[in-house]
Design an enzyme around this catalytic site. Sequence first.
Site, PDB file in Angstrom:
ATOM      1  N   ARG A 122       0.723  -1.250   0.101  1.00  0.00           N
ATOM      2  CA  ARG A 122      -0.117   0.067   0.160  1.00  0.00           C
ATOM      3  C   ARG A 122       0.959   1.096   0.054  1.00  0.00           C
ATOM      4  O   ARG A 122       0.337   2.511  -0.193  1.00  0.00           O
ATOM      5  CB  ARG A 122      -0.826   0.077   1.235  1.00  0.00           C
ATOM      6  CG  ARG A 122      -1.881  -1.148   1.547  1.00  0.00           C
ATOM      7  CD  ARG A 122      -2.686  -1.241   2.742  1.00  0.00           C
ATOM      8  NE  ARG A 122      -3.557  -0.262   2.549  1.00  0.00           N
ATOM      9  CZ  ARG A 122      -4.908  -0.279   2.430  1.00  0.00           C
ATOM     10  NH1 ARG A 122      -5.267  -1.575   2.180  1.00  0.00           N
ATOM     11  NH2 ARG A 122      -5.904   0.712   2.474  1.00  0.00           N
ATOM     12  N   TYR A 175       0.497   4.419  -2.614  1.00  0.00           N
ATOM     13  CA  TYR A 175      -0.545   5.466  -2.384  1.00  0.00           C
ATOM     14  C   TYR A 175      -0.284   6.200  -0.903  1.00  0.00           C
ATOM     15  O   TYR A 175      -0.395   7.513  -0.894  1.00  0.00           O
ATOM     16  CB  TYR A 175      -2.087   4.573  -1.985  1.00  0.00           C
ATOM     17  CG  TYR A 175      -2.998   5.502  -2.132  1.00  0.00           C
ATOM     18  CD1 TYR A 175      -3.434   6.450  -3.040  1.00  0.00           C
ATOM     19  CD2 TYR A 175      -3.896   5.672  -0.832  1.00  0.00           C
ATOM     20  CE1 TYR A 175      -4.436   7.361  -2.936  1.00  0.00           C
ATOM     21  CE2 TYR A 175      -5.031   6.326  -0.711  1.00  0.00           C
ATOM     22  CZ  TYR A 175      -5.358   7.400  -1.787  1.00  0.00           C
ATOM     23  OH  TYR A 175      -6.266   7.944  -1.609  1.00  0.00           O
ATOM     24  N   ASP A 176      -0.158   5.553   0.062  1.00  0.00           N
ATOM     25  CA  ASP A 176       0.252   6.237   1.355  1.00  0.00           C
ATOM     26  C   ASP A 176       1.337   7.265   1.404  1.00  0.00           C
ATOM     27  O   ASP A 176       1.243   8.280   2.011  1.00  0.00           O
ATOM     28  CB  ASP A 176       0.406   5.074   2.593  1.00  0.00           C
ATOM     29  CG  ASP A 176      -0.466   3.981   2.689  1.00  0.00           C
ATOM     30  OD1 ASP A 176      -1.607   4.190   1.986  1.00  0.00           O
ATOM     31  OD2 ASP A 176      -0.502   3.280   3.748  1.00  0.00           O
ATOM     32  N   ASN A 210     -13.309   7.421   3.848  1.00  0.00           N
ATOM     33  CA  ASN A 210     -14.175   6.479   2.984  1.00  0.00           C
ATOM     34  C   ASN A 210     -15.632   7.421   2.583  1.00  0.00           C
ATOM     35  O   ASN A 210     -16.444   7.719   3.352  1.00  0.00           O
ATOM     36  CB  ASN A 210     -14.721   5.478   3.488  1.00  0.00           C
ATOM     37  CG  ASN A 210     -13.695   4.207   3.291  1.00  0.00           C
ATOM     38  OD1 ASN A 210     -13.122   4.083   2.103  1.00  0.00           O
ATOM     39  ND2 ASN A 210     -13.618   3.451   4.141  1.00  0.00           N
ATOM     40  N   PHE A 249     -18.863  -3.743  -0.388  1.00  0.00           N
ATOM     41  CA  PHE A 249     -20.231  -4.150   0.416  1.00  0.00           C
ATOM     42  C   PHE A 249     -21.334  -4.340  -0.386  1.00  0.00           C
ATOM     43  O   PHE A 249     -21.889  -5.255  -0.352  1.00  0.00           O
ATOM     44  CB  PHE A 249     -20.199  -3.243   1.709  1.00  0.00           C
ATOM     45  CG  PHE A 249     -21.261  -3.516   2.785  1.00  0.00           C
ATOM     46  CD1 PHE A 249     -21.074  -4.824   3.401  1.00  0.00           C
ATOM     47  CD2 PHE A 249     -22.285  -2.669   2.618  1.00  0.00           C
ATOM     48  CE1 PHE A 249     -22.240  -4.799   4.406  1.00  0.00           C
ATOM     49  CE2 PHE A 249     -23.573  -2.994   3.523  1.00  0.00           C
ATOM     50  CZ  PHE A 249     -23.416  -4.168   4.469  1.00  0.00           C
TER      51      PHE A 249
HETATM   52  N1  LIG Z   1     -13.350   8.793  -2.402  1.00  0.00           N
HETATM   53  C1  LIG Z   1     -12.801   8.658  -1.440  1.00  0.00           C
HETATM   54  O1  LIG Z   1     -13.415   7.905  -0.579  1.00  0.00           O
HETATM   55  C2  LIG Z   1     -11.367   9.235  -1.151  1.00  0.00           C
HETATM   56  C3  LIG Z   1     -10.626   8.765   0.193  1.00  0.00           C
HETATM   57  C4  LIG Z   1      -9.732   9.412   0.573  1.00  0.00           C
HETATM   58  C5  LIG Z   1      -8.818  10.216  -0.498  1.00  0.00           C
HETATM   59  N2  LIG Z   1      -9.529  10.629  -1.548  1.00  0.00           N
HETATM   60  C6  LIG Z   1      -8.864  11.384  -2.443  1.00  0.00           C
HETATM   61  O2  LIG Z   1      -9.719  12.336  -3.153  1.00  0.00           O
HETATM   62  C7  LIG Z   1      -9.214  12.288  -4.736  1.00  0.00           C
HETATM   63  C8  LIG Z   1     -10.316  11.795  -5.677  1.00  0.00           C
HETATM   64  O3  LIG Z   1     -10.575  10.401  -5.482  1.00  0.00           O
HETATM   65  P1  LIG Z   1     -11.821   9.861  -6.157  1.00  0.00           P
HETATM   66  O4  LIG Z   1     -12.690   8.697  -5.306  1.00  0.00           O
HETATM   67  O5  LIG Z   1     -12.632  10.733  -7.072  1.00  0.00           O
HETATM   68  O6  LIG Z   1     -10.938   8.908  -7.153  1.00  0.00           O
HETATM   69  P2  LIG Z   1     -11.181   8.539  -8.805  1.00  0.00           P
HETATM   70  O7  LIG Z   1     -10.201   7.366  -9.117  1.00  0.00           O
HETATM   71  O8  LIG Z   1     -12.647   8.388  -8.906  1.00  0.00           O
HETATM   72  O9  LIG Z   1     -10.459   9.813  -9.321  1.00  0.00           O
HETATM   73  C9  LIG Z   1      -9.177  10.164  -9.704  1.00  0.00           C
HETATM   74  C10 LIG Z   1      -9.036  10.695 -10.873  1.00  0.00           C
HETATM   75  O10 LIG Z   1      -7.569  11.103 -11.231  1.00  0.00           O
HETATM   76  C11 LIG Z   1      -7.333  10.861 -12.404  1.00  0.00           C
HETATM   77  N3  LIG Z   1      -5.738  10.793 -12.566  1.00  0.00           N
HETATM   78  C12 LIG Z   1      -4.962   9.784 -12.152  1.00  0.00           C
HETATM   79  N4  LIG Z   1      -3.791  10.092 -12.226  1.00  0.00           N
HETATM   80  C13 LIG Z   1      -3.684  11.170 -13.098  1.00  0.00           C
HETATM   81  C14 LIG Z   1      -2.712  11.873 -13.746  1.00  0.00           C
HETATM   82  N5  LIG Z   1      -1.481  11.602 -13.554  1.00  0.00           N
HETATM   83  N6  LIG Z   1      -3.021  12.933 -14.580  1.00  0.00           N
HETATM   84  C15 LIG Z   1      -4.256  13.175 -14.621  1.00  0.00           C
HETATM   85  N7  LIG Z   1      -5.295  12.667 -13.869  1.00  0.00           N
HETATM   86  C16 LIG Z   1      -4.776  11.504 -13.432  1.00  0.00           C
HETATM   87  C17 LIG Z   1      -7.963   9.583 -12.599  1.00  0.00           C
HETATM   88  O11 LIG Z   1      -8.331   9.178 -13.963  1.00  0.00           O
HETATM   89  C18 LIG Z   1      -9.291   9.986 -11.852  1.00  0.00           C
HETATM   90  O12 LIG Z   1     -10.316  10.394 -12.970  1.00  0.00           O
HETATM   91  C19 LIG Z   1      -8.006  11.449  -4.764  1.00  0.00           C
HETATM   92  O13 LIG Z   1      -6.915  12.374  -4.788  1.00  0.00           O
HETATM   93  C20 LIG Z   1      -7.844  10.368  -3.622  1.00  0.00           C
HETATM   94  O14 LIG Z   1      -6.655  10.077  -3.027  1.00  0.00           O
HETATM   95  C21 LIG Z   1     -10.620  10.122  -1.787  1.00  0.00           C
END
Ligand SMILES: NC(=O)c1ccc[n+]([C@@H]2O[C@H](COP(=O)([O-])OP(=O)(O)OC[C@H]3O[C@@H](n4cnc5c(N)ncnc54)[C@H](O)[C@@H]3O)[C@@H](O)[C@H]2O)c1
Length: 212
Positions: free
Chosen positions: A151, A154-155, A183, A200
């Site tokens: 992991r 990402y972390d 989440n 889930f």
């Molecule tokens: N949804 C959650 O519960 C959650 C929890 C913790 C953190 N986050 C953070 O929120 C943000 C959005 O999450 P999400 O759930 O919408 O994820 P998601 O995977 O739906 O969206 C991420 C987007 O980033 C784009 N992407 C990835 N690498 C890229 C790059 N190099 N250049 C351009 N685009 C790129 C992907 O194509 C995707 O559309 C992220 O940074 C994530 O770490 C979300």
Amino acid sequence: MTASSPEPGKQAVVTGGVGFLGSHLCERLVARGIRVACVDNFITGSPGNVSPLTASPLFTLINRDITEGLDVGGPVEYVFHLASPVSPADYLRFPVQTLNAGSAGTIHALELAKKERARFVLASSSEVYGDPLEHPQPEAYWGNVNPIGPRSPYDEAKRFAEATTAAYTRTYGVSTAIARVFNSYGPRMRPSDGRAIPTFNRQALAHVSRLW
Ligand SMILES: NC(=O)c1ccc[n+]([C@@H]2O[C@H](COP(=O)([O-])OP(=O)(O)OC[C@H]3O[C@@H](n4cnc5c(N)ncnc54)[C@H](O)[C@@H]3O)[C@@H](O)[C@H]2O)c1
């Protein structure tokens, strides 16, 4: 402010804008009359998520990998940096791209905010806490992360992104905010992306359909 009264010159850049959270953010900004440059390379997100927005003169979709640079025309008031592979299924498949999005991608997004004197908002994650030894985690908790575990891309990418954001504020005075998202869930999540709530729901529905 309403959708019919756009603020002249106001522009937000949303990296990862076609993803789950990004597409909702783009919608909300456009509804407020703010011009949006949505930058995404579609590695995990679908352009279909923003197809209703493409008719709006306030919305521009840019197909670009933010690790290669981030330059958009016109004055920029906000940079929302969301781009990253996120779900476990995605970052286990794309570990190097995940590290790049959090490191090079974050630096490009911060450089844009610095150049434009824009407000910068980083979408970070509860994963900065790793396998936490405290529950629940207060913001002051520093975490417990294995730097070489599966992991870790990402972390550690998120921890690097937070550190870089803090350094740009201390060093260059960039106005920044860090949101550690836990989440979240809702429409446009992919059922099989490995995150807790869609998994889930998918398993519950599969079980129900087997019972019937
Ligand atoms: N949804 C959650 O519960 C959650 C929890 C913790 C953190 N986050 C953070 O929120 C943000 C959005 O999450 P999400 O759930 O919408 O994820 P998601 O995977 O739906 O969206 C991420 C987007 O980033 C784009 N992407 C990835 N690498 C890229 C790059 N190099 N250049 C351009 N685009 C790129 C992907 O194509 C995707 O559309 C992220 O940074 C994530 O770490 C979300």
